[in-house]
Design an enzyme around this catalytic site. Structure first.
Site, PDB file in Angstrom:
ATOM      1  N   GLY A  47      -3.922   1.213 -22.367  1.00 36.44           N
ATOM      2  CA  GLY A  47      -4.368   1.869 -21.144  1.00 36.44           C
ATOM      3  C   GLY A  47      -5.414   0.989 -20.511  1.00 36.44           C
ATOM      4  O   GLY A  47      -5.270  -0.232 -20.511  1.00 36.44           O
ATOM      5  N   GLU A  48      -6.476   1.587 -20.036  1.00 38.53           N
ATOM      6  CA  GLU A  48      -7.577   0.807 -19.467  1.00 38.53           C
ATOM      7  C   GLU A  48      -8.782   1.009 -20.375  1.00 38.53           C
ATOM      8  O   GLU A  48      -9.323   2.116 -20.456  1.00 38.53           O
ATOM      9  CB  GLU A  48      -7.828   1.284 -18.028  1.00 38.53           C
ATOM     10  CG  GLU A  48      -8.609   0.308 -17.198  1.00 38.53           C
ATOM     11  CD  GLU A  48      -8.016  -1.098 -17.205  1.00 38.53           C
ATOM     12  OE1 GLU A  48      -6.784  -1.258 -17.058  1.00 38.53           O
ATOM     13  OE2 GLU A  48      -8.800  -2.059 -17.368  1.00 38.53           O
ATOM     14  N   SER A  49      -9.170  -0.066 -21.069  1.00 33.97           N
ATOM     15  CA  SER A  49     -10.224   0.093 -22.080  1.00 33.97           C
ATOM     16  C   SER A  49     -11.537   0.608 -21.474  1.00 33.97           C
ATOM     17  O   SER A  49     -12.251   1.382 -22.112  1.00 33.97           O
ATOM     18  CB  SER A  49     -10.448  -1.217 -22.836  1.00 33.97           C
ATOM     19  OG  SER A  49     -10.661  -2.282 -21.946  1.00 33.97           O
ATOM     20  N   CYS A  79      -3.334  -2.841 -27.780  1.00 35.49           N
ATOM     21  CA  CYS A  79      -3.782  -3.353 -26.487  1.00 35.49           C
ATOM     22  C   CYS A  79      -5.197  -2.849 -26.136  1.00 35.49           C
ATOM     23  O   CYS A  79      -6.148  -3.304 -26.762  1.00 35.49           O
ATOM     24  CB  CYS A  79      -2.749  -2.997 -25.432  1.00 35.49           C
ATOM     25  SG  CYS A  79      -2.782  -4.119 -24.046  1.00 35.49           S
ATOM     26  N   ARG A 106     -10.022  -9.961 -22.942  1.00 42.29           N
ATOM     27  CA  ARG A 106      -9.245  -9.006 -22.118  1.00 42.29           C
ATOM     28  C   ARG A 106      -8.430  -9.750 -21.083  1.00 42.29           C
ATOM     29  O   ARG A 106      -8.838 -10.807 -20.603  1.00 42.29           O
ATOM     30  CB  ARG A 106     -10.184  -8.054 -21.363  1.00 42.29           C
ATOM     31  CG  ARG A 106     -10.832  -7.011 -22.203  1.00 42.29           C
ATOM     32  CD  ARG A 106     -11.676  -6.093 -21.333  1.00 42.29           C
ATOM     33  NE  ARG A 106     -10.863  -5.273 -20.443  1.00 42.29           N
ATOM     34  CZ  ARG A 106     -11.339  -4.658 -19.363  1.00 42.29           C
ATOM     35  NH1 ARG A 106     -12.597  -4.784 -19.025  1.00 42.29           N
ATOM     36  NH2 ARG A 106     -10.536  -3.918 -18.620  1.00 42.29           N
ATOM     37  N   ILE A 133       1.466  -6.159 -21.907  1.00 49.06           N
ATOM     38  CA  ILE A 133       1.126  -5.695 -20.556  1.00 49.06           C
ATOM     39  C   ILE A 133      -0.353  -5.962 -20.306  1.00 49.06           C
ATOM     40  O   ILE A 133      -1.217  -5.337 -20.923  1.00 49.06           O
ATOM     41  CB  ILE A 133       1.425  -4.189 -20.387  1.00 49.06           C
ATOM     42  CG1 ILE A 133       2.903  -3.906 -20.677  1.00 49.06           C
ATOM     43  CG2 ILE A 133       1.051  -3.727 -18.978  1.00 49.06           C
ATOM     44  CD1 ILE A 133       3.246  -2.429 -20.698  1.00 49.06           C
ATOM     45  N   ARG A 134      -0.647  -6.898 -19.433  1.00 49.93           N
ATOM     46  CA  ARG A 134      -2.051  -7.293 -19.171  1.00 49.93           C
ATOM     47  C   ARG A 134      -2.831  -7.306 -20.488  1.00 49.93           C
ATOM     48  O   ARG A 134      -3.879  -6.673 -20.633  1.00 49.93           O
ATOM     49  CB  ARG A 134      -2.696  -6.356 -18.133  1.00 49.93           C
ATOM     50  CG  ARG A 134      -2.019  -6.472 -16.751  1.00 49.93           C
ATOM     51  CD  ARG A 134      -2.677  -5.598 -15.703  1.00 49.93           C
ATOM     52  NE  ARG A 134      -2.728  -4.209 -16.125  1.00 49.93           N
ATOM     53  CZ  ARG A 134      -3.842  -3.553 -16.468  1.00 49.93           C
ATOM     54  NH1 ARG A 134      -5.008  -4.160 -16.443  1.00 49.93           N
ATOM     55  NH2 ARG A 134      -3.774  -2.302 -16.823  1.00 49.93           N
ATOM     56  N   HIS A 169       2.708  -3.798 -27.427  1.00 52.54           N
ATOM     57  CA  HIS A 169       2.991  -2.352 -27.456  1.00 52.54           C
ATOM     58  C   HIS A 169       4.273  -2.046 -28.239  1.00 52.54           C
ATOM     59  O   HIS A 169       5.342  -1.930 -27.624  1.00 52.54           O
ATOM     60  CB  HIS A 169       3.195  -1.842 -26.022  1.00 52.54           C
ATOM     61  CG  HIS A 169       1.972  -1.880 -25.187  1.00 52.54           C
ATOM     62  ND1 HIS A 169       1.077  -0.839 -25.112  1.00 52.54           N
ATOM     63  CD2 HIS A 169       1.483  -2.846 -24.372  1.00 52.54           C
ATOM     64  CE1 HIS A 169       0.094  -1.151 -24.286  1.00 52.54           C
ATOM     65  NE2 HIS A 169       0.316  -2.358 -23.823  1.00 52.54           N
ATOM     66  N   GLU A 171       5.164   0.708 -29.288  1.00 55.76           N
ATOM     67  CA  GLU A 171       5.631   2.042 -28.867  1.00 55.76           C
ATOM     68  C   GLU A 171       6.538   1.969 -27.641  1.00 55.76           C
ATOM     69  O   GLU A 171       7.158   2.963 -27.273  1.00 55.76           O
ATOM     70  CB  GLU A 171       4.435   2.971 -28.625  1.00 55.76           C
ATOM     71  CG  GLU A 171       3.660   2.768 -27.330  1.00 55.76           C
ATOM     72  CD  GLU A 171       2.741   1.539 -27.321  1.00 55.76           C
ATOM     73  OE1 GLU A 171       2.756   0.746 -28.283  1.00 55.76           O
ATOM     74  OE2 GLU A 171       2.006   1.378 -26.326  1.00 55.76           O
TER      75      GLU A 171
END
Ligand code: GLN
Length: 188
Positions: A47-49, A79, A106, A133-134, A169, A171
């Site tokens: 997600g967004e840390s 991630c 990051r 992903i990023r 990821h 998942e």
């Protein structure tokens, strides 16, 4: 076995689906109450840390989560989850849990071109699909950290004691073997 999935922001639903396919009890962790209910392990999703970190503080989960992980609660961070578990984040002030002695970078592959799909070897499993992903990567690590996977010579998965982290990821693929690897670590 009951596994908690931190469900404050990000890709928690995909982890819940993966765990259900492996026939384990799953619960979403959103509050201190959910957390205290008792779990055998926890997943910190992507997600967004920065957002997840802020929400961990707002919900009062930050400190109890760190304390439980430091005392041996098994944890798998993907991630953003890996970023939060790292002891250091390169050139970034995001408040993090500091549980595994790795330094992560990051958005290490660049913000726009940073999403890609590949296959690489994961120790103890074999070739697996990896979706980035990023993504962050592991820039450096202490001796006690065991590296489990590399892509182009860069470390993207590691473990230390009951802590497992991946830049990618698992998942988001149909391959459940990394989740199974985490479950095996819990029972080992
Ligand atoms: N770029 C995100 C961060 O720095 C992580 C991306 C992800 O979890 N897929 O928090």
């Amino acid at each position: 076995m009951k596994i908690g999935v931190l469900a404050l922001q990000g890709g928690f639903q995909e982890h819940i689906s993966a765990l259900r396919k492996l026939d384990v009890d799953v619960c979403e962790i959103r509050t201190l109450r959910d957390f205290i209910a008792g779990i055998d392990g926890i997943i910190l999703p992507g997600g967004e840390s920065t957002t997840i970190s802020r929400l961990l503080h707002e919900t009062g989960l930050f400190r109890p989560l760190k304390e439980h992980i430091d005392q041996g609660l098994p944890v798998f961070g993907t991630c953003a989850g890996m970023i939060l578990l790292a002891s250091e984040i390169q050139d970034d002030p995001v408040s993090h849990l500091d549980c595994i002695p790795i330094t992560v970078k990051r958005n290490a592959y660049g913000r726009q071109l940073g999403s890609f799909y590949t296959h690489a070897r994961f120790e103890g499993i074999g070739q697996i699909p990896m979706t980035f992903i990023r993504a962050p990567y592991i820039a450096s690590f202490k001796d006690e950290v065991h590296i489990l996977a590399e892509v182009n010579g860069i470390q993207v998965a590691a473990e230390s004691k009951k802590i497992l982290v991946t830049s990618f990821h698992p998942e988001l693929t149909d391959d459940l073997r990394v989740h199974q690897y985490f479950l095996n670590k819990i029972t080992a």
